[in-house]
Design a protein around this motif. Structure first.
Motif, PDB file in Angstrom:
ATOM      1  N   SER A 131       0.865  -1.154   0.021  1.00  0.00           N
ATOM      2  CA  SER A 131      -0.069  -0.057   0.053  1.00  0.00           C
ATOM      3  C   SER A 131       0.764   1.221  -0.012  1.00  0.00           C
ATOM      4  CB  SER A 131      -1.023   0.037   1.293  1.00  0.00           C
ATOM      5  OG  SER A 131      -0.136   0.149   2.534  1.00  0.00           O
ATOM      6  N   MET A 160      -2.634  -2.459  -6.096  1.00  0.00           N
ATOM      7  CA  MET A 160      -2.239  -1.413  -5.182  1.00  0.00           C
ATOM      8  C   MET A 160      -1.665  -0.176  -5.681  1.00  0.00           C
ATOM      9  SD  MET A 160      -3.799  -3.023  -2.316  1.00  0.00           S
ATOM     10  CE  MET A 160      -3.088  -2.136  -0.873  1.00  0.00           C
ATOM     11  N   TYR A 409      -8.689   5.878  -6.879  1.00  0.00           N
ATOM     12  CA  TYR A 409      -7.283   5.430  -6.419  1.00  0.00           C
ATOM     13  C   TYR A 409      -6.126   6.035  -7.415  1.00  0.00           C
ATOM     14  CZ  TYR A 409      -3.770   2.783  -4.025  1.00  0.00           C
ATOM     15  OH  TYR A 409      -2.660   2.142  -3.415  1.00  0.00           O
ATOM     16  N   THR A 414      -3.977   8.648  -1.777  1.00  0.00           N
ATOM     17  CA  THR A 414      -4.322   8.928  -0.475  1.00  0.00           C
ATOM     18  C   THR A 414      -5.953   9.057  -0.376  1.00  0.00           C
ATOM     19  OG1 THR A 414      -2.219  10.306  -0.106  1.00  0.00           O
ATOM     20  CG2 THR A 414      -4.108  10.593   1.425  1.00  0.00           C
ATOM     21  N   ALA A 417      -7.938   5.877  -1.265  1.00  0.00           N
ATOM     22  CA  ALA A 417      -7.900   4.598  -0.649  1.00  0.00           C
ATOM     23  C   ALA A 417      -8.652   4.706   0.597  1.00  0.00           C
ATOM     24  CB  ALA A 417      -6.098   4.489  -0.224  1.00  0.00           C
ATOM     25  N   PHE A 418      -9.025   3.696   1.298  1.00  0.00           N
ATOM     26  CA  PHE A 418      -9.632   3.538   2.631  1.00  0.00           C
ATOM     27  C   PHE A 418      -9.505   2.305   3.320  1.00  0.00           C
ATOM     28  CE2 PHE A 418     -12.587   2.003  -0.678  1.00  0.00           C
ATOM     29  CZ  PHE A 418     -13.198   0.750  -0.141  1.00  0.00           C
ATOM     30  N   GLY A 432      -9.238  -0.899   0.782  1.00  0.00           N
ATOM     31  CA  GLY A 432      -9.982  -0.664  -0.470  1.00  0.00           C
ATOM     32  C   GLY A 432      -9.435   0.708  -1.422  1.00  0.00           C
ATOM     33  N   MET A 433      -9.945   0.551  -2.392  1.00  0.00           N
ATOM     34  CA  MET A 433      -9.506   1.594  -3.724  1.00  0.00           C
ATOM     35  C   MET A 433     -10.689   1.843  -4.388  1.00  0.00           C
ATOM     36  SD  MET A 433      -6.012  -0.661  -4.283  1.00  0.00           S
ATOM     37  CE  MET A 433      -6.990  -1.924  -3.577  1.00  0.00           C
TER      38      MET A 433
ATOM     39  N   LEU B 182      -2.764  -0.154   6.729  1.00  0.00           N
ATOM     40  CA  LEU B 182      -2.362   0.183   5.059  1.00  0.00           C
ATOM     41  C   LEU B 182      -2.373   1.770   5.169  1.00  0.00           C
ATOM     42  CD1 LEU B 182      -4.495  -2.518   5.065  1.00  0.00           C
ATOM     43  CD2 LEU B 182      -3.965  -2.268   2.910  1.00  0.00           C
ATOM     44  N   TRP B 183      -1.505   2.133   3.927  1.00  0.00           N
ATOM     45  CA  TRP B 183      -1.252   3.454   3.461  1.00  0.00           C
ATOM     46  C   TRP B 183      -1.011   4.353   4.965  1.00  0.00           C
ATOM     47  CZ3 TRP B 183      -6.007   0.900   1.559  1.00  0.00           C
ATOM     48  CH2 TRP B 183      -5.713   0.651   0.071  1.00  0.00           C
ATOM     49  N   ASN B 184      -1.427   5.557   5.019  1.00  0.00           N
ATOM     50  CA  ASN B 184      -1.347   6.317   6.291  1.00  0.00           C
ATOM     51  C   ASN B 184      -2.693   6.312   6.973  1.00  0.00           C
ATOM     52  OD1 ASN B 184      -2.730   8.237   4.798  1.00  0.00           O
ATOM     53  ND2 ASN B 184      -1.536   9.733   5.148  1.00  0.00           N
ATOM     54  N   ILE B 185      -3.456   5.174   6.907  1.00  0.00           N
ATOM     55  CA  ILE B 185      -4.826   5.467   7.461  1.00  0.00           C
ATOM     56  C   ILE B 185      -4.646   4.277   8.623  1.00  0.00           C
ATOM     57  CG2 ILE B 185      -7.308   4.803   7.107  1.00  0.00           C
ATOM     58  CD1 ILE B 185      -6.765   4.632   4.298  1.00  0.00           C
TER      59      ILE B 185
END
Lengths: 495, 317
Positions: A131, A160, A409, A414, A417-418, A432-433, B182-185
């Motif tokens: 990610s 991703m 996405y 940023t 994404a979730f 998720g995207m 994941l990511w910056n979450i």
């Protein structure tokens, strides 16, 4: 779309301007990479080798390794895998369970490596590592070639949002440094990668154990290879940035230290902002102008994607955590229905009709998930699905109670994404995207209308390399065939 | 506005600081993001403050994250009673100068049962005076989030830890069932009694810390700089010999030499290194050619391989 193709894509080296290559260390942000591949392809050995040859392993750590392993390989080096498998359960079982983050640097750049597990049951950890990665190093055992797990990892990495790949053909020493074998594997992978829309591939023959073409070149053993080493490739790779898209500031908190000051704190998630810019607060839609960008050091003239800032607006507007301040002339999508791809991360999977928490940026809201289809990683085909099990990659519809705010996405890694959080366990159950917004009428698309094209392979590759194509890749079917066969198929349709 | 801020502004106006390089800027941005996220999502955050270089950087980042406001949570110092005198003096000065709320906790068992690093051995001593003490302090404050300055490059089990590291009501860490991140979450959802440890410096390395201290002119305890100091050699380590509670063992002699510390903890358990590094430039140069890791000077990591993971499972930072 039918694409007739006889040739495969050229291996494109990851090019960077000469000036950028010459930059000293610290002149760029760290490159984040992920290593993946099947079990026993030698991932941990590769990273151990990288750390060892870039002098990131210190003497006392090496001594601990020697002591713990009680064994060393025939080169007199410690068992590199123990360096990375830091958990006791991992040492006991001799496998990597969880993502390990490692740090090393060269004279030119610093790197953050996510070493991810190869076992299928830990695919979720691979998704976690992917990610945030700018580049994926896919490891292949030269004797075994491309395996199902290689394809699976390449697919997840590509979903991703990773666009730069290094195909590391490892253990080449065990094939007698055979060039033909290397080219065969590269050919196999390129053909597969094309179906993912991946075109930036650097293929390197290497022996991680012997340190050939990792940090130091392997010319002595492989005079036929004149391409870059792994580290040279990594030094030239590009980092992703959201700077070229519209301004986005997900508001993390409102700062009110006194009567006279009211600032909105957050990290710029896209584009840039400067005093005087007109902005919109979403979801309320209220308009204001930026008066100041406040940071601890100084009042700034501008801020760009990635900057953690405090924004001051010229008028009293209602802004709270979870809102997004965006450019007035380039707004994200808002609505109650979205399409997304998700990776299911927990044993209980994703249940249809369950109301999850969705967190994106600083915004958390309730969402109903409706699974639509699931990707078969063996065949790369989507088939309908009503629920998604652990490690499944699926397309879903998202239905919100309140307005949601997203970019795709593909446009913004940023704001597109979730994560999904199970309200019963509080655990993170999916990443998720966002792929698009659904119409308010329950998402009636013109899905039935299709166009078949027959194109020369080189033209098809150019089209497939475009951002627009990549963003809709999941809607496209591609087959490679000869010009004659393509003409036949189209001819059949005309009848 | 406090005096410090006016001072800082005055300083900036006089000589504008050169901007941070993109590498440090990226690390700084990430840390500030984490600080703000935790402060917004949790009801009772606290920041673990150990007075060392990483804590100094952590505190600096916290002040940056919430500027122009105050740091919106207290600092917690889990004291053992065996810290270097210079550390405590430094701490008290910083708290006053930056207008911070400091909570100090010492496990009462230390005094009641006379628990010392000399009598109980480093493992048991650390367990009681640091791990147990930390749990006591976190329970007493009902904190649901605690910031720490741990870095993933420090130790193998740390390399596996999340930025939001979930803890059960009895502060346990389950490394095999960590929440995916994941990511910056970050997922900050917890039940009553559960908590997270948040690590804004996860992606920093030791060299990053020093470069940042230099670039941002962050005050640190003088023990990091080389100076002529008294010490004894014990178990292969140079132990500072200024505290009257340190009793010389048979055969030990008090020596003097130019030494400094790469990490700071309890003085009887922290080994010095011979060094002539008296400036930040010297320290960074020394570090870039160093052949041993920083935790080499820490007695507690040597007890057994995997000892950090074990301690962390039990609630240690």
């Amino acid at each position: 779309m039918t694409v007739s193709a006889t040739a495969t894509a050229e291996v494109l080296p990851i090019e960077a301007p000469a000036a950028e290559q010459a930059r000293a260390i610290r002149d760029s942000r760290p490159l984040r990479l992920i290593t993946c591949g099947s079990v026993d392809d030698g991932k941990s050995t590769l990273i151990g080798r990288l750390l060892w040859d870039t002098k990131a392993v210190k003497e006392d750590q090496a001594a601990t390794l020697h002591r713990d392993s009680g064994k060393q390989n025939d080169l007199g080096l410690p068992d590199f895998a123990l360096l990375l498998d830091g958990l006791q359960a991992e040492r006991e079982q001799g496998i990597t369970i969880d993502v390990a983050y490692r740090y090393f640097s060269t004279d030119r750049r610093s790197f953050i490596v996510a070493d991810t597990p190869g076992h299928e049951q830990y695919t979720r950890n691979m998704a976690t590592g992917a990610s945030t990665a700018d580049l994926a190093v896919l490891l292949v055992d030269a004797r075994a070639g491309i395996l199902e797990q290689t394809r699976r990892h390449a697919t997840i990495a590509s979903l991703m949002g990773i666009r730069q790949f290094v195909l590391a053909v490892n253990k080449i020493d065990l094939t007698n440094y055979e060039r033909a074998r290397f080219l065969e594997i590269v050919h196999d992978f390129k053909e597969f990668a094309l179906t993912l829309g991946v075109t930036q591939i650097t293929a390197i023959p290497m022996s991680a154990l012997k340190g050939e073409n990792v940090v130091y070149d392997g010319r002595a053993s492989m005079p036929w290879y004149d391409g870059p080493t792994l580290v040279e490739t990594l030094e030239k790779a590009t980092t992703r940035s959201n700077q070229t898209v519209g301004f986005r500031l997900p508001v993390q908190r409102v700062s009110r230290p006194g009567e006279s000051f009211r600032g909105y704190q957050g990290t710029v998630a896209g584009g840039s902002v400067k005093p005087g810019d007109s902005v919109v607060v979403l979801p309320s839609g209220m308009v204001a102008n930026v008066t100041k960008i406040v940071t601890f050091d100084l009042v700034r003239n501008a801020a760009v994607a990635g900057d953690a800032i405090t924004l001051v607006l010229d008028r009293q507007v209602d802004v709270s955590r979870g809102d997004m301040i965006v450019a007035i002339d380039s707004q994200p999508m808002t609505g109650r229905g979205f399409d997304a791809q998700i990776v299911a991360l927990q044993p209980e999977g994703i249940e249809p009709g369950k109301r999850y928490w969705l967190k994106s940026g600083s915004r958390r809201q309730r969402v109903l998930i409706e699974p639509v289809s699931q990707l078969d990683l063996k065949t790369s085909k989507w088939s309908t699905a009503e629920r998604l099990g652990m490690n499944a990659i699926g397309k879903v519809h998202l239905a919100f109670d309140e307005q949601a705010i997203f970019d795709t996405y593909e446009q913004n890694r940023t704001t597109g994404a979730f994560i999904l959080i199970d309200p019963d366990t509080n655990n993170t159950v999916a990443g998720g995207m966002i792929t698009g917004r659904r119409s308010e009428l329950g998402g009636i698309h013109k899905d039935d209308q299709r166009v078949l094209l027959s194109l020369p392979a080189d033209l098809a590759e150019k089209i497939m390399a475009s951002e627009l194509f990549a963003s809709r890749r999941q809607d496209v079917d591609i087959r490679h065939t000869t010009a004659g066969r393509a003409a036949e198929i189209l001819g059949d349709l005309d009848e | 506005m406090s005096d410090i801020r006016n001072e800082a502004e005055a300083k900036q106006n006089a000589t504008p600081k050169p901007p941070l390089d993109p590498h440090l800027k990226a690390l700084e941005n990430e840390a500030i993001h984490i600080f703000r996220e935790v402060a917004a999502e949790f009801e009772r955050p606290v920041m673990l403050y150990s007075i060392g270089k990483d804590s100094s950087v952590l505190l600096h980042l916290a002040r940056k994250a919430f500027y122009p406001g105050r740091v919106p949570f207290p600092l917690l110092h889990v004291n053992t009673g065996w810290k270097f005198a210079e550390m405590i003096a430094f701490r008290d000065n910083i708290v006053k100068e930056y207008d911070l709320d400091l909570i100090e906790h010492i496990n009462p068992r230390g005094a009641a049962e006379n628990v010392t690093p000399f009598t109980h051995g480093s493992a048991l001593y650390t367990d009681i005076m640091k791990t147990e003490s930390l749990r006591q302090a976190l329970d007493a404050g009902k904190y649901d989030a605690a910031f720490g300055g741990a870095r993933r490059d420090e130790e193998a089990s740390r390399a596996k830890e999340r930025i939001y590291s979930f803890r059960t009501p009895d502060h346990r860490w389950d490394p095999r069932n960590q929440r995916p991140e994941l990511w910056n979450i970050y997922n900050g959802m917890i039940r009553q009694g559960e908590s997270v440890r948040a690590f804004p410096l996860s992606n920093w390395t030791e060299v990053d810390i020093w470069r940042y201290i230099q670039a941002e002119d962050i005050p640190i305890v003088p023990l990091y700089f080389a100076k002529k100091r008294p010490f004894v050699e014990r178990d292969g380590m140079m132990i500072m010999a200024e505290d009257p509670r340190l009793e010389l063992l048979p055969g030990e002699v008090r020596q003097e030499g130019v030494i400094r510390f790469r990490t700071l903890g309890c003085f009887p358990l922290t080994g010095a290194i011979r060094s002539n590094a008296t400036t930040l430039d010297d320290i960074i140069a020394e570090l870039e050619t160093a052949t041993v890791s920083e935790r080499q000077g820490r007695a507690i990591d040597r007890d057994q391989s995997g000892s950090m993971e074990k301690k962390k499972r039990e609630g240690y930072f």
